[in-house]
Write an enzyme that holds these catalytic residues in place. Structure first.
Site, short mmCIF file in Angstrom:
data_model
loop_
_atom_site.label_atom_id
_atom_site.label_comp_id
_atom_site.label_asym_id
_atom_site.label_seq_id
_atom_site.Cartn_x
_atom_site.Cartn_y
_atom_site.Cartn_z
N ASP A 27 -3.14 2.00 1.80
CA ASP A 27 -4.53 1.58 1.54
C ASP A 27 -5.04 2.26 0.28
O ASP A 27 -5.57 1.62 -0.64
CB ASP A 27 -5.40 1.97 2.75
CG ASP A 27 -6.86 1.62 2.54
OD1 ASP A 27 -7.14 0.51 2.05
OD2 ASP A 27 -7.72 2.47 2.87
N ASP B 255 -5.58 0.55 -3.87
CA ASP B 255 -6.84 0.54 -4.65
C ASP B 255 -6.62 1.24 -6.00
O ASP B 255 -7.12 0.80 -7.03
CB ASP B 255 -7.96 1.27 -3.89
CG ASP B 255 -8.82 0.32 -3.05
OD1 ASP B 255 -8.28 -0.68 -2.55
OD2 ASP B 255 -10.04 0.58 -2.89
C1 IPM Z 1 -11.70 -2.59 5.70
C2 IPM Z 1 -10.53 -1.68 5.98
C3 IPM Z 1 -10.30 -1.60 7.45
C4 IPM Z 1 -9.27 -2.12 5.22
C5 IPM Z 1 -8.14 -1.11 5.48
O1 IPM Z 1 -8.37 0.11 5.43
O2 IPM Z 1 -7.03 -1.55 5.76
C6 IPM Z 1 -9.39 -2.29 3.73
O3 IPM Z 1 -9.69 -1.12 3.07
C7 IPM Z 1 -8.11 -2.90 3.16
O4 IPM Z 1 -7.56 -2.33 2.23
O5 IPM Z 1 -7.72 -3.97 3.63
MG MG Z 2 -8.51 -0.78 1.34
#
Ligand code: IPM
Ligand code: MG
Ligand code: NAD
Length: 349
Positions: free
Chosen positions: A242, A246
């Site tokens: 995750d 990003d």
């Molecule tokens: C909204 C959240 C639960 C989700 C995650 O952490 O998986 C989001 O950040 C993602 O990357 O899809």
């Molecule tokens: Mg995420």
């Protein structure tokens, strides 16, 4: 007629899924669409972020196009009723354990990347993120210590079966790309990660043609901005994946550019969504970049419908629009969500 479930969700979710749906309609005339509320929108309409009717549609559909969920208005609800519970519930209920998150720098986006152009240009990687386990789904709770202090805990946990199946997806993905797999963990501190590393090494015996390496997640985060070109495929757990995805998005220009596919054991039925969230700060203003959602629709065509050619066309159209200078505000431009979608649609012919 393939059935596509559209789950727009909250914030910019409906704005970007509308754009992605138009693109799907432009390249495939035989799709049936059914829309259902999810997240905060579903909580408001039906009292639950993932109503039975939405889950039923997701089960029935050949593929799911998901927008985004979440809004600070719902952050005080009990966790099971928060918008985010919907996306976690869908991933778990449908056993979508393999999350493919490609990060590529499209020609012309060097100036949008947070990296120097010559470094940014090298990024072309796939993050394979485990999606059904880890600290996300372990036992969690709140309590009070003997001293009267509030405490909270979330159990990080994987079993070897869960690690083995995602490791296989990692190796297979590397085999279909450039033959390099980097497994990211925190085995120097975490038992869960030591198990992860041991199992990945065991699975590697079946893939002698793949060059396997291991990095601790802190080093991986550093390497991702130092020299992203060194990575082909990264396989990692739910939480690390995750965070790293990003980060990779800003190396590639914007979080508004990164799509994803959440797949199950057959590698076919899946949920396709941008990696970004509901972006409450820009919701309703027509500022959202729809490319991540449009590229997610391309992944849907490729993986769930087996239509690689249509997927290529969509990806080329996005590439073309970007190369010709089409830019939403996150990329330093001023195009609206719809105008950006138009730029892509025009290039589909
Ligand atoms: C909204 C959240 C639960 C989700 C995650 O952490 O998986 C989001 O950040 C993602 O990357 O899809
Ligand atoms: Mg995420
Ligand atoms: N898959 C999902 O549904 C998902 C993913 C991440 C976060 N969330 C939720 O979204 C809400 C907001 O979270 P956040 O602010 O931490 O993350 P976010 O991804 O929604 O936004 C982070 C930043 O990126 C920008 N951004 C995101 N997508 C963009 C796009 N397509 N075009 C242009 N700019 C874009 C936003 O404006 C914001 O400044 C929270 O409720 C969170 O839980 C949901």
């Amino acid at each position: 007629m393939p059935l596509i479930a559209i789950l727009p969700g909250d914030g910019i979710g409906p704005e970007v899924t509308a754009a992605a749906r138009r693109v799907l309609e432009a390249v495939a005339s035989d799709l049936e669409f059914a829309e259902a509320p999810v997240g905060g929108a579903a909580y408001e309409a039906k009292g639950h972020p993932l109503p039975e009717s939405t889950l039923d549609l997701a089960r029935k559909a050949d593929a799911i196009l998901f927008g985004a969920v979440g809004d600070f208005r719902f952050d005080t609800l009990e966790r099971a009723l928060r918008p985010e519970a919907a996306i976690l519930g869908l991933r778990k209920e449908l056993s979508l354990f393999a999350n493919l998150r490609p990060a590529v720098l499209f020609e012309g986006l060097e100036d949008a990347s947070a990296l120097r152009p010559e470094v940014a240009r090298s990024i072309d990687l796939m993050i394979v993120r485990e999606l059904n386990g880890d600290v996300y789904f372990g036992e969690k709770g709140r309590g009070t210590t003997a001293d009267g202090l509030r405490e909270g805990h979330d159990l990080m946990r994987y079993d070897e079966g869960e690690v083995r199946r995602i490791a296989r997806v990692g190796f297979e993905t590397a085999r279909a790309r450039n033959g390099k797999l980097c497994s990211v963990d925190k085995a120097n501190v975490l038992e869960t990660s030591q198990l992860w590393r041991d199992v990945v090494i065991e699975v590697a015996a079946d893939y002698p043609d793949i060059e396997l390496s291991h990095l601790y997640v802190d080093n991986a985060a550093m390497q991702l901005v130092r020299d992203p070109g060194q990575f082909d495929v990264i396989v990692t757990g739910n939480l690390f994946g995750d965070i790293l995805s990003d980060q990779a998005s800003m190396c590639a220009g914007s979080i508004g550019m990164l799509p994803s596919a959440a797949l199950g054991a057959d590698g076919k039925k899946g949920m396709f969504e941008p990696i970004h969230g509901s972006a409450p700060d820009i919701a309703g203003q027509g500022k959202a970049n729809p490319c991540a959602a449009i590229l997610s629709a391309a992944m849907l065509l490729r993986y769930s419908l087996g239509r690689g050619e249509a997927a290529d066309r969509v990806e080329q159209a996005v590439r073309g629009a970007i190369a010709d200078g089409a830019r939403t505000p996150d990329l330093g431009g001023s195009l609206s969500t719809d105008a950006m979608a138009e730029q892509v649609l025009e290039r589909l012919g």
